[in-house]
Design a protein around this motif. Structure first.
Motif, PDB file in Angstrom:
ATOM      1  N   THR A 142     -22.695  16.771 -42.763  1.00 27.06           N
ATOM      2  CA  THR A 142     -22.638  15.902 -41.604  1.00 27.06           C
ATOM      3  C   THR A 142     -22.644  14.489 -42.140  1.00 27.06           C
ATOM      4  N   PHE A 143     -21.509  13.851 -42.034  1.00 28.43           N
ATOM      5  CA  PHE A 143     -21.256  12.560 -42.661  1.00 28.43           C
ATOM      6  C   PHE A 143     -22.350  11.551 -42.341  1.00 28.43           C
ATOM      7  N   GLN A 144     -22.707  11.396 -41.074  1.00 32.16           N
ATOM      8  CA  GLN A 144     -23.687  10.394 -40.682  1.00 32.16           C
ATOM      9  C   GLN A 144     -25.045  10.670 -41.312  1.00 32.16           C
ATOM     10  N   ALA A 145     -25.516  11.896 -41.210  1.00 32.58           N
ATOM     11  CA  ALA A 145     -26.848  12.202 -41.742  1.00 32.58           C
ATOM     12  C   ALA A 145     -26.902  12.019 -43.254  1.00 32.58           C
ATOM     13  N   ASP A 146     -25.859  12.383 -43.945  1.00 31.35           N
ATOM     14  CA  ASP A 146     -25.864  12.295 -45.391  1.00 31.35           C
ATOM     15  C   ASP A 146     -25.609  10.886 -45.898  1.00 31.35           C
ATOM     16  N   LEU A 147     -24.969  10.050 -45.080  1.00 29.76           N
ATOM     17  CA  LEU A 147     -24.583   8.735 -45.564  1.00 29.76           C
ATOM     18  C   LEU A 147     -25.373   7.599 -44.938  1.00 29.76           C
ATOM     19  N   ASP A 148     -26.183   7.871 -43.933  1.00 26.39           N
ATOM     20  CA  ASP A 148     -26.892   6.806 -43.242  1.00 26.39           C
ATOM     21  C   ASP A 148     -28.110   6.386 -44.054  1.00 26.39           C
ATOM     22  N   VAL A 149     -27.877   5.471 -44.975  1.00 37.73           N
ATOM     23  CA  VAL A 149     -28.953   5.033 -45.862  1.00 37.73           C
ATOM     24  C   VAL A 149     -29.384   3.605 -45.590  1.00 37.73           C
ATOM     25  N   TYR A 186     -11.793   0.039 -42.421  1.00 38.73           N
ATOM     26  CA  TYR A 186     -12.651   1.017 -43.107  1.00 38.73           C
ATOM     27  C   TYR A 186     -13.556   1.760 -42.131  1.00 38.73           C
ATOM     28  N   ASP A 187     -14.157   1.040 -41.188  1.00 37.45           N
ATOM     29  CA  ASP A 187     -15.102   1.704 -40.281  1.00 37.45           C
ATOM     30  C   ASP A 187     -14.400   2.690 -39.361  1.00 37.45           C
ATOM     31  N   ASP A 188     -13.150   2.394 -38.946  1.00 40.18           N
ATOM     32  CA  ASP A 188     -12.405   3.342 -38.118  1.00 40.18           C
ATOM     33  C   ASP A 188     -12.009   4.581 -38.911  1.00 40.18           C
ATOM     34  N   VAL A 189     -11.593   4.384 -40.164  1.00 44.04           N
ATOM     35  CA  VAL A 189     -11.274   5.538 -41.020  1.00 44.04           C
ATOM     36  C   VAL A 189     -12.520   6.398 -41.205  1.00 44.04           C
ATOM     37  N   ALA A 190     -13.644   5.759 -41.484  1.00 47.04           N
ATOM     38  CA  ALA A 190     -14.895   6.507 -41.645  1.00 47.04           C
ATOM     39  C   ALA A 190     -15.246   7.256 -40.370  1.00 47.04           C
ATOM     40  N   GLY A 191     -15.014   6.628 -39.205  1.00 45.24           N
ATOM     41  CA  GLY A 191     -15.273   7.300 -37.934  1.00 45.24           C
ATOM     42  C   GLY A 191     -14.411   8.535 -37.761  1.00 45.24           C
ATOM     43  N   ALA A 192     -13.138   8.436 -38.137  1.00 41.10           N
ATOM     44  CA  ALA A 192     -12.241   9.588 -38.031  1.00 41.10           C
ATOM     45  C   ALA A 192     -12.683  10.707 -38.981  1.00 41.10           C
ATOM     46  N   ILE A 193     -13.068  10.345 -40.195  1.00 44.36           N
ATOM     47  CA  ILE A 193     -13.569  11.343 -41.147  1.00 44.36           C
ATOM     48  C   ILE A 193     -14.831  11.991 -40.598  1.00 44.36           C
ATOM     49  N   TYR A 194     -15.742  11.192 -40.096  1.00 37.68           N
ATOM     50  CA  TYR A 194     -16.979  11.705 -39.497  1.00 37.68           C
ATOM     51  C   TYR A 194     -16.664  12.665 -38.353  1.00 37.68           C
ATOM     52  N   ASN A 195     -15.705  12.303 -37.499  1.00 36.12           N
ATOM     53  CA  ASN A 195     -15.330  13.186 -36.388  1.00 36.12           C
ATOM     54  C   ASN A 195     -14.835  14.533 -36.894  1.00 36.12           C
ATOM     55  N   ARG A 196     -14.043  14.523 -37.943  1.00 32.63           N
ATOM     56  CA  ARG A 196     -13.529  15.772 -38.504  1.00 32.63           C
ATOM     57  C   ARG A 196     -14.660  16.650 -39.060  1.00 32.63           C
ATOM     58  N   GLY A 231      -9.877  21.018 -33.937  1.00 32.46           N
ATOM     59  CA  GLY A 231      -8.471  21.132 -34.329  1.00 32.46           C
ATOM     60  C   GLY A 231      -8.198  20.864 -35.791  1.00 32.46           C
ATOM     61  N   THR A 232      -9.148  20.251 -36.488  1.00 35.56           N
ATOM     62  CA  THR A 232      -8.918  19.963 -37.899  1.00 35.56           C
ATOM     63  C   THR A 232      -9.690  20.914 -38.814  1.00 35.56           C
ATOM     64  N   GLY A 233     -10.515  21.767 -38.243  1.00 34.50           N
ATOM     65  CA  GLY A 233     -11.241  22.756 -39.034  1.00 34.50           C
ATOM     66  C   GLY A 233     -12.199  22.181 -40.055  1.00 34.50           C
ATOM     67  N   GLY A 234     -12.673  20.959 -39.833  1.00 38.87           N
ATOM     68  CA  GLY A 234     -13.570  20.330 -40.797  1.00 38.87           C
ATOM     69  C   GLY A 234     -12.863  19.849 -42.050  1.00 38.87           C
ATOM     70  N   LEU A 235     -11.538  19.828 -42.001  1.00 40.66           N
ATOM     71  CA  LEU A 235     -10.743  19.388 -43.156  1.00 40.66           C
ATOM     72  C   LEU A 235     -10.428  17.904 -43.023  1.00 40.66           C
ATOM     73  N   ILE A 236     -10.702  17.142 -44.063  1.00 40.99           N
ATOM     74  CA  ILE A 236     -10.424  15.706 -44.049  1.00 40.99           C
ATOM     75  C   ILE A 236      -8.930  15.453 -44.217  1.00 40.99           C
ATOM     76  N   GLN A 237      -8.255  16.251 -45.010  1.00 38.49           N
ATOM     77  CA  GLN A 237      -6.816  16.172 -45.244  1.00 38.49           C
ATOM     78  C   GLN A 237      -6.394  14.814 -45.808  1.00 38.49           C
TER      79      GLN A 237
END
Length: 163
Positions: free
Chosen positions: A4-11, A39-49, A56-62
C-alpha cells in the motif's frame, strides 16, 4: 509483493538522505514517469493502482521505465513479449506492486511526491510529447486509449525521437 503505497511511503517531511527503500523505489518511478510539476499526480495514479487492484489494472503499475531497467536498456519502447516476462523482477506489467528495488537514485522532489501522492482518480498516464514532457492522465482505459493515440500521432510526426 503488493504494497500500500501511502502506508509504506508516508514518512513525513525531511525526505531524501534518510528515505527508506520503498521511498527510493516509488520516487524513481515517479521521476521516470513524469516531469517535476506532475510528480504528485503520477504518484497518485501509482497509488490508485496499488490500492485498488480490482479497478482494472490488477495492481500492476505498468511502467516502461522499470521494465527497461530490468532489461538493462534505456528505451520507452517495450515489446509485448518483454511486458509478459515475469522473470524480470522489475517488470511492473507482469508483477504486481512496486519493483524489487529502485531503478535509479531519485531526487528529493520525486521522493516527496511518492510519499505524498496527489489524491486523484487517475489510473493511467502517458507522455504525449517527449520534447516538453506533456503528460495526459485518465481515469478510464477508454480515455487512456485516446491519449495513447495522441502520443502515437506525435511519434509519427517525430519519428527520430520515438525509436
Amino acid at each position: 509483493r503488493t504494497l500500500t503505497f501511502q502506508a509504506d511511503l508516508d514518512v513525513g517531511s525531511g525526505l531524501g538522505v534518510g528515505a527508506g527503500a520503498d521511498e527510493q523505489v516509488g520516487g524513481k518511478l515517479v521521476e521516470f514517469e513524469g516531469v517535476p510539476d506532475i510528480y504528485d499526480d503520477v504518484a497518485g495514479a501509482i497509488y490508485n493502482r496499488l490500492d485498488n487492484p480490482d479497478a482494472g489494472t490488477g495492481g500492476l503499475i505498468q511502467s516502461d521505465a522499470s521494465v527497461a531497467y530490468g532489461l538493462g536498456e534505456t528505451t520507452v519502447h517495450i515489446s509485448e513479449e518483454e511486458k509478459k516476462d515475469e522473470s524480470n523482477e522489475y517488470n511492473t506489467y507482469a508483477n504486481p506492486g512496486l519493483p524489487v528495488g529502485p531503478i535509479g537514485s531519485p531526487s528529493t522532489e520525486a521522493i516527496d511526491a511518492a510519499a505524498n501522492p496527489a489524491e486523484n482518480d487517475y489510473y493511467y498516464w502517458v507522455t504525449v510529447n517527449l520534447d516538453t514532457g506533456e503528460t495526459k492522465f485518465a481515469s478510464t482505459l477508454e480515455e487512456h486509449a485516446e491519449n495513447v493515440d495522441e502520443y502515437q500521432q506525435w511519434c509519427s510526426e517525430n519519428e527520430d525521437k520515438c525509436q
